[in-house]
Scaffold this motif. Sequence first.
Motif, PDB file in Angstrom:
ATOM      1  N   HIS A  23       0.843  -1.193   0.000  1.00 47.24           N
ATOM      2  CA  HIS A  23       0.000   0.000   0.000  1.00 47.24           C
ATOM      3  C   HIS A  23       0.879   1.244   0.000  1.00 47.24           C
ATOM      4  O   HIS A  23       2.040   1.199   0.404  1.00 47.24           O
ATOM      5  N   ALA A  24       0.307   2.339  -0.474  1.00 51.66           N
ATOM      6  CA  ALA A  24       1.053   3.600  -0.511  1.00 51.66           C
ATOM      7  C   ALA A  24       0.076   4.761  -0.581  1.00 51.66           C
ATOM      8  O   ALA A  24      -0.973   4.670  -1.232  1.00 51.66           O
ATOM      9  N   HIS A  25       0.429   5.838   0.085  1.00 52.04           N
ATOM     10  CA  HIS A  25      -0.292   7.105  -0.032  1.00 52.04           C
ATOM     11  C   HIS A  25       0.737   8.172  -0.379  1.00 52.04           C
ATOM     12  O   HIS A  25       1.667   8.424   0.387  1.00 52.04           O
ATOM     13  N   ILE A  26       0.571   8.792  -1.552  1.00 53.64           N
ATOM     14  CA  ILE A  26       1.542   9.768  -2.041  1.00 53.64           C
ATOM     15  C   ILE A  26       0.870  11.129  -2.173  1.00 53.64           C
ATOM     16  O   ILE A  26       0.047  11.338  -3.075  1.00 53.64           O
ATOM     17  N   PRO A  27       1.167  12.071  -1.275  1.00 50.84           N
ATOM     18  CA  PRO A  27       0.618  13.432  -1.428  1.00 50.84           C
ATOM     19  C   PRO A  27       1.389  14.202  -2.500  1.00 50.84           C
ATOM     20  O   PRO A  27       2.587  13.970  -2.706  1.00 50.84           O
ATOM     21  N   PHE A  28       0.698  15.112  -3.185  1.00 52.99           N
ATOM     22  CA  PHE A  28       1.341  15.946  -4.194  1.00 52.99           C
ATOM     23  C   PHE A  28       2.025  17.134  -3.518  1.00 52.99           C
ATOM     24  O   PHE A  28       1.585  17.617  -2.477  1.00 52.99           O
ATOM     25  N   GLU A  29       3.104  17.603  -4.133  1.00 59.51           N
ATOM     26  CA  GLU A  29       3.767  18.796  -3.623  1.00 59.51           C
ATOM     27  C   GLU A  29       2.933  20.027  -3.959  1.00 59.51           C
ATOM     28  O   GLU A  29       2.350  20.121  -5.044  1.00 59.51           O
ATOM     29  N   GLU A  30       2.884  20.949  -3.038  1.00 59.06           N
ATOM     30  CA  GLU A  30       2.103  22.168  -3.233  1.00 59.06           C
ATOM     31  C   GLU A  30       2.646  22.969  -4.411  1.00 59.06           C
ATOM     32  O   GLU A  30       3.858  23.173  -4.535  1.00 59.06           O
ATOM     33  N   GLY A  31       1.745  23.390  -5.304  1.00 52.89           N
ATOM     34  CA  GLY A  31       2.144  24.176  -6.464  1.00 52.89           C
ATOM     35  C   GLY A  31       2.615  23.358  -7.648  1.00 52.89           C
ATOM     36  O   GLY A  31       2.870  23.900  -8.723  1.00 52.89           O
ATOM     37  N   GLN A  32       2.724  22.040  -7.497  1.00 49.75           N
ATOM     38  CA  GLN A  32       3.183  21.179  -8.587  1.00 49.75           C
ATOM     39  C   GLN A  32       2.074  20.997  -9.622  1.00 49.75           C
ATOM     40  O   GLN A  32       0.895  20.926  -9.273  1.00 49.75           O
ATOM     41  N   ASP A  33       2.438  20.939 -10.895  1.00 47.36           N
ATOM     42  CA  ASP A  33       1.468  20.670 -11.946  1.00 47.36           C
ATOM     43  C   ASP A  33       0.794  19.323 -11.676  1.00 47.36           C
ATOM     44  O   ASP A  33       1.469  18.331 -11.373  1.00 47.36           O
ATOM     45  N   THR A  34      -0.539  19.295 -11.780  1.00 48.93           N
ATOM     46  CA  THR A  34      -1.299  18.107 -11.389  1.00 48.93           C
ATOM     47  C   THR A  34      -0.884  16.878 -12.178  1.00 48.93           C
ATOM     48  O   THR A  34      -0.674  15.793 -11.620  1.00 48.93           O
ATOM     49  N   ARG A  35      -0.739  17.038 -13.493  1.00 53.23           N
ATOM     50  CA  ARG A  35      -0.390  15.885 -14.324  1.00 53.23           C
ATOM     51  C   ARG A  35       1.009  15.363 -13.981  1.00 53.23           C
ATOM     52  O   ARG A  35       1.231  14.152 -13.895  1.00 53.23           O
ATOM     53  N   ASP A  36       1.960  16.277 -13.757  1.00 56.79           N
ATOM     54  CA  ASP A  36       3.309  15.865 -13.358  1.00 56.79           C
ATOM     55  C   ASP A  36       3.276  15.184 -11.999  1.00 56.79           C
ATOM     56  O   ASP A  36       3.984  14.189 -11.770  1.00 56.79           O
ATOM     57  N   ALA A  37       2.448  15.719 -11.080  1.00 63.92           N
ATOM     58  CA  ALA A  37       2.359  15.145  -9.733  1.00 63.92           C
ATOM     59  C   ALA A  37       1.808  13.725  -9.788  1.00 63.92           C
ATOM     60  O   ALA A  37       2.296  12.823  -9.100  1.00 63.92           O
ATOM     61  N   ILE A  38       0.779  13.514 -10.620  1.00 61.48           N
ATOM     62  CA  ILE A  38       0.187  12.182 -10.751  1.00 61.48           C
ATOM     63  C   ILE A  38       1.201  11.201 -11.331  1.00 61.48           C
ATOM     64  O   ILE A  38       1.371  10.083 -10.825  1.00 61.48           O
ATOM     65  N   ALA A  39       1.905  11.616 -12.393  1.00 61.37           N
ATOM     66  CA  ALA A  39       2.899  10.743 -13.026  1.00 61.37           C
ATOM     67  C   ALA A  39       4.004  10.375 -12.040  1.00 61.37           C
ATOM     68  O   ALA A  39       4.437   9.210 -11.973  1.00 61.37           O
ATOM     69  N   GLN A  40       4.469  11.351 -11.271  1.00 56.30           N
ATOM     70  CA  GLN A  40       5.528  11.093 -10.292  1.00 56.30           C
ATOM     71  C   GLN A  40       5.043  10.135  -9.207  1.00 56.30           C
ATOM     72  O   GLN A  40       5.755   9.193  -8.830  1.00 56.30           O
ATOM     73  N   ALA A  41       3.816  10.368  -8.700  1.00 57.09           N
ATOM     74  CA  ALA A  41       3.269   9.515  -7.648  1.00 57.09           C
ATOM     75  C   ALA A  41       3.067   8.079  -8.142  1.00 57.09           C
ATOM     76  O   ALA A  41       3.361   7.114  -7.430  1.00 57.09           O
ATOM     77  N   LEU A  42       2.548   7.937  -9.368  1.00 58.69           N
ATOM     78  CA  LEU A  42       2.352   6.594  -9.921  1.00 58.69           C
ATOM     79  C   LEU A  42       3.677   5.863 -10.073  1.00 58.69           C
ATOM     80  O   LEU A  42       3.773   4.652  -9.830  1.00 58.69           O
ATOM     81  N   GLY A  43       4.714   6.587 -10.477  1.00 57.67           N
ATOM     82  CA  GLY A  43       6.041   5.974 -10.592  1.00 57.67           C
ATOM     83  C   GLY A  43       6.537   5.445  -9.261  1.00 57.67           C
ATOM     84  O   GLY A  43       7.094   4.340  -9.182  1.00 57.67           O
ATOM     85  N   ILE A  44       6.321   6.208  -8.198  1.00 61.63           N
ATOM     86  CA  ILE A  44       6.728   5.772  -6.860  1.00 61.63           C
ATOM     87  C   ILE A  44       5.951   4.524  -6.448  1.00 61.63           C
ATOM     88  O   ILE A  44       6.516   3.564  -5.909  1.00 61.63           O
ATOM     89  N   ILE A  45       4.653   4.520  -6.727  1.00 59.09           N
ATOM     90  CA  ILE A  45       3.812   3.372  -6.367  1.00 59.09           C
ATOM     91  C   ILE A  45       4.261   2.107  -7.097  1.00 59.09           C
ATOM     92  O   ILE A  45       4.376   1.025  -6.501  1.00 59.09           O
ATOM     93  N   ILE A  46       4.515   2.224  -8.388  1.00 62.87           N
ATOM     94  CA  ILE A  46       4.950   1.057  -9.175  1.00 62.87           C
ATOM     95  C   ILE A  46       6.297   0.539  -8.690  1.00 62.87           C
ATOM     96  O   ILE A  46       6.553  -0.671  -8.686  1.00 62.87           O
ATOM     97  N   ASP A  47       7.177   1.450  -8.253  1.00 62.72           N
ATOM     98  CA  ASP A  47       8.478   1.027  -7.723  1.00 62.72           C
ATOM     99  C   ASP A  47       8.332   0.272  -6.407  1.00 62.72           C
ATOM    100  O   ASP A  47       9.115  -0.630  -6.106  1.00 62.72           O
ATOM    101  N   ARG A  48       7.327   0.636  -5.632  1.00 64.95           N
ATOM    102  CA  ARG A  48       7.158   0.024  -4.300  1.00 64.95           C
ATOM    103  C   ARG A  48       6.427  -1.308  -4.351  1.00 64.95           C
ATOM    104  O   ARG A  48       6.593  -2.141  -3.459  1.00 64.95           O
TER     105      ARG A  48
END
Length: 313
Positions: A23-48
């Motif tokens: 399981h994982a919960h990845i919060p987005f960084e404040e001010g980050q572009d939403t699409r970039d934030a989602i892509a980054q978070a999904l990458g972290i989840i897939i790695d874990r």
Amino acid sequence: MRDTSISAVLLKSGLKGHWLEGHAHIPFEEGQDTRDAIAQALGIIIDRMDVSGAACVAAFPPDQISYRNIRVPFREKKKIRQVLPYELEPLLPYQVEDLIFDFQPTASGSAADLSCLLAGAIKKETMQSFLETLAPVGLTPEIVTPGSYPTALCLNDSMDGLLLDIDPSYCSMVAFSEGQIHLVRTTPALANKELAITFLPRWIRQTLAGFHKTLATDFDPQTIFVTGAGLNGSQVEQALSKELGVPVNRVDLIKNAASGIKNKPSPPWEPHLMDNALALALSEVSGTALLNFRRGPFSVSKHWVENKKSIIT
């Protein structure tokens, strides 16, 4: 998926129950572009988590869905699906050609051939963007459903109840009883928590009053459940219970015996952040019927087509 974070659960299911494998919960960084934030978070989840071979189900933020309760004078699902866009067109602020629809029956009408429906609609461009965001990490969801919806179904309470999914940017309310959803509505969140506590009970009363008047229902919530990222450090349960006069409890699906979870999740596990994702996985393994916007141009290829060569071999 939320406006400010993503939560994911990897569930292994067997005849004797279900086991949490990641399981994982990845919060987005404040001010980050939403699409970039989602892509980054999904990458972290897939790695874990090793998700190879896993079925994928995903949920939109509930505030991106338009919900309507309607009645139609027949019960055949094929016929309902054909007329649904025309029934909803005068009730929605968008062109029906730009929307994807799905529905579920809520309760029988007074006549045998009358159907009461909860219908949901989402913009095609929103759906397209959602799928394009998941594709680079190899995720192709078989079901795309509104957030909060599976969680209410997992509560499986025999009494009339409400689920409040409280997020930093919205609050979604789901009315349910005996494994059936009756109503879903969403309102923007108020930044001031004191004002929010005053606003929420009034919004709940007004929404249910409109529901009673429109559909002549006797729905009367005996309990309220709360979940969502907006609960961090909040004492909303006590305030809501005092204002509405009914018990208010936080959702914790792990402690619910009906969930069938056999192992304890490794920390950090915070139910108000993870239960919506867990409910998605539980709905998939149990075969629970959900609103699913993978329709029309976004339909998943038939399993026969995908596996035709292997089946013939």
